[in-house]
Design an enzyme around this catalytic site. Structure first.
Site, PDB file in Angstrom:
ATOM      1  N   HIS A  61       0.847  -1.194   0.000  1.00  0.00           N
ATOM      2  CA  HIS A  61       0.000   0.000   0.000  1.00  0.00           C
ATOM      3  C   HIS A  61       0.881   1.240   0.000  1.00  0.00           C
ATOM      4  O   HIS A  61       1.975   1.242   0.570  1.00  0.00           O
ATOM      5  CB  HIS A  61      -0.997   0.008   1.162  1.00  0.00           C
ATOM      6  CG  HIS A  61      -0.385   0.082   2.537  1.00  0.00           C
ATOM      7  ND1 HIS A  61      -0.030   1.274   3.131  1.00  0.00           N
ATOM      8  CD2 HIS A  61      -0.078  -0.889   3.431  1.00  0.00           C
ATOM      9  CE1 HIS A  61       0.473   1.027   4.337  1.00  0.00           C
ATOM     10  NE2 HIS A  61       0.458  -0.273   4.546  1.00  0.00           N
ATOM     11  N   ASP A  72      -0.509   4.431   0.781  1.00  0.00           N
ATOM     12  CA  ASP A  72      -0.964   5.435   1.747  1.00  0.00           C
ATOM     13  C   ASP A  72      -0.201   5.248   3.053  1.00  0.00           C
ATOM     14  O   ASP A  72       0.310   4.156   3.340  1.00  0.00           O
ATOM     15  CB  ASP A  72      -2.471   5.336   1.974  1.00  0.00           C
ATOM     16  CG  ASP A  72      -2.879   4.077   2.717  1.00  0.00           C
ATOM     17  OD1 ASP A  72      -2.548   2.982   2.232  1.00  0.00           O
ATOM     18  OD2 ASP A  72      -3.515   4.173   3.785  1.00  0.00           O
ATOM     19  N   GLU A 132      -5.159   1.688   3.028  1.00  0.00           N
ATOM     20  CA  GLU A 132      -5.041   0.626   4.026  1.00  0.00           C
ATOM     21  C   GLU A 132      -5.014   1.176   5.439  1.00  0.00           C
ATOM     22  O   GLU A 132      -5.632   0.622   6.353  1.00  0.00           O
ATOM     23  CB  GLU A 132      -3.778  -0.207   3.757  1.00  0.00           C
ATOM     24  CG  GLU A 132      -3.681  -1.493   4.553  1.00  0.00           C
ATOM     25  CD  GLU A 132      -3.075  -1.325   5.937  1.00  0.00           C
ATOM     26  OE1 GLU A 132      -3.284  -2.212   6.796  1.00  0.00           O
ATOM     27  OE2 GLU A 132      -2.385  -0.304   6.168  1.00  0.00           O
TER      28      GLU A 132
END
Length: 451
Positions: free
Chosen positions: A90, A92, A156
């Site tokens: 991920h 983020d 996430e």
């Protein structure tokens, strides 16, 4: 690192890896668009999409997920008839919290004392780079022997379930024989580890109200019900005297029978102050991998600076409950909400709102993919055998994938070993870990293709 050609290739690519991670860390890709511009997340997503295209990936797409964020997908075809492996990470990140607590700016990758510091360096932008390194090493040494799908999530850390819902709506997209989740970490730097279990989680917002408005504490204090005091009572009821989590109806006595976490090592990893006791009972592994754990993440109330002598009319808190394998997160949420309502004093008005949830996960470590990973890690970490450990954190997507693809093997590896201090100030990644795990992943893909 050994003289294995794959290892030599990865070693030669490390300067490029550092440059790429520097670029990725610079994106302030916090998926809370009230705090950080959406353009920062979009920039990171586009960077990853461009990187996949440059490696020959097909069908590269920015997937608009139901929570308003984007996940990045790509497909790299392998030999005809080959197995398919999905690689996950991920982009983020958690917000940097108190930027003053960082020794260097959080969104600048800085090398210090042999580690690379920056928000997301380990969790999980480093995971993106790890996947790229592994694939490049294979391409330089005979080619990638499997079909590869890559999915890089954009929310996430928020727990809002965007990719989970997208996967449920498009179940054919992420089908694979094996999935490698690059968002876990070694039990200790230098000790190759796969994560066998994850706790699930639920997030609940609690609002307590007692008055139509704040009151003068001299004129009304002592009889007027204080909403902040009521909230404190409620939150305190969630822990026993020893600090164990106590949610009515939720079992808290499970035991962990695998790799143990020595108390002194935990104290050092968690940076517990001298003289301060650990909370809970049982072994440390019991507490952090096998039992529920409640945490008050935040409280809305007047700050100390500027506070007035007032009885508070309302207060609210955000509460996290980590849920061990074997416990349904939805049921745990109901128990938490019922507990809060039952323990609210003085007839205060209380409301609870669930704002995020993810199920716990347990992997099948006896599967062929784990045997392939054990062989790979033994080469990447000479003299070390692969260990299986739990992880107290949550990756909600794991259970979604396990439900969608019950025959698919799921492995969890990654860069978030204890020194990485993920989610805290001064997050960092060990370049040695990045190098070794990239080698391990590359060799795993080769081993798995031949299994």
């Amino acid at each position: 690192m050994s003289s294995n050609p794959v290892a030599e290739t990865v070693a030669s690519l490390m300067p490029r890896a550092k440059a790429e991670l520097t670029e990725l860390v610079a994106f302030k890709s916090v998926a809370d668009f009230d705090q950080y511009p959406r353009s920062e997340s979009e920039g990171a997503a586009n960077w990853i999409a461009d990187a996949l295209r440059s490696e020959g990936f097909q069908d590269v797409a920015l997937l608009d997920t139901p929570d308003g964020t984007q996940s990045v997908y790509g497909f790299l075809p392998g030999p005809e008839g080959a197995k398919t492996v999905l690689l996950y990470a991920h982009y983020d990140v958690q917000p940097p919290l108190d930027e003053a607590a960082w020794a260097t700016p959080p969104f600048e990758l800085v090398e210090r004392d042999g580690r690379w510091y920056g928000r997301g360096a380990a969790d999980c932008k480093g995971g993106v780079v790890m996947h790229l390194l592994a694939l490049r090493a294979l391409k330089a040494n005979g080619g990638v022997p499997v079909h590869v799908k890559v999915i890089v999530e954009g929310s996430e850390e928020q727990g809002t379930g965007g990719l989970e819902r997208y996967a449920e709506e498009h179940p054919e997209l992420l089908t694979a024989d094996t999935i490698v989740i690059g968002d876990a970490g070694n039990f200790r730097a230098g000790l190759p580890t796969v994560t066998a279990t994850l706790r699930g989680m639920t997030l609940v917002r609690v609002q307590v109200d007692t008055l139509e408005g704040n009151l003068h504490s001299g004129q009304f204090g002592g009889a007027a019900p204080d909403a902040l005091a009521a909230l404190i009572r409620v939150l305190d009821s969630l822990r026993a005297k020893d600090g164990s989590t106590t949610v009515d109806g939720l079992a808290g006595d499970s035991a962990w029978d695998g790799l143990q976490y020595e108390e002194q090592a935990f104290r050092e990893d968690a940076k517990v102050l001298d003289g301060v006791e650990l909370i809970g009972s049982g072994t440390v592994a019991d507490r952090v991998w096998a039992r529920p754990a409640v945490t008050v993440l935040g409280i809305d109330c007047p700050p100390v600076v500027g506070a007035t002598p007032s009885v508070q009319a309302g207060a609210r808190a955000l509460v996290s409950l980590r849920v061990p394998p074997g416990v349904d997160a939805g049921e745990a949420t109901k128990l938490l909400q019922a507990h809060i309502e039952a323990h609210t004093p003085w007839g205060a008005r209380v409301s609870t709102e669930q704002i995020g949830q993810g199920q716990a996960f347990r992997a099948d470590t006896s599967s062929p993919a784990y045997a392939s990973m054990a062989e790979a890690m033994a080469v990447a970490y000479p003299g070390q055998e692969m260990q299986s450990a739990g992880m107290g954190g949550s990756i909600p997507l794991c259970n979604t994938l396990a439900s969608l693809y019950p025959r698919t093997e799921i492995l969890l590896i990654g860069l978030s070993e204890p020194e990485a201090q993920i989610h805290a100030a001064n997050e960092s990644v060990s370049p040695d870990e990045l190098e070794r795990l990239s080698v391990a992943e590359a060799l795993f893909l080769r081993n798995y293709a031949a299994s």
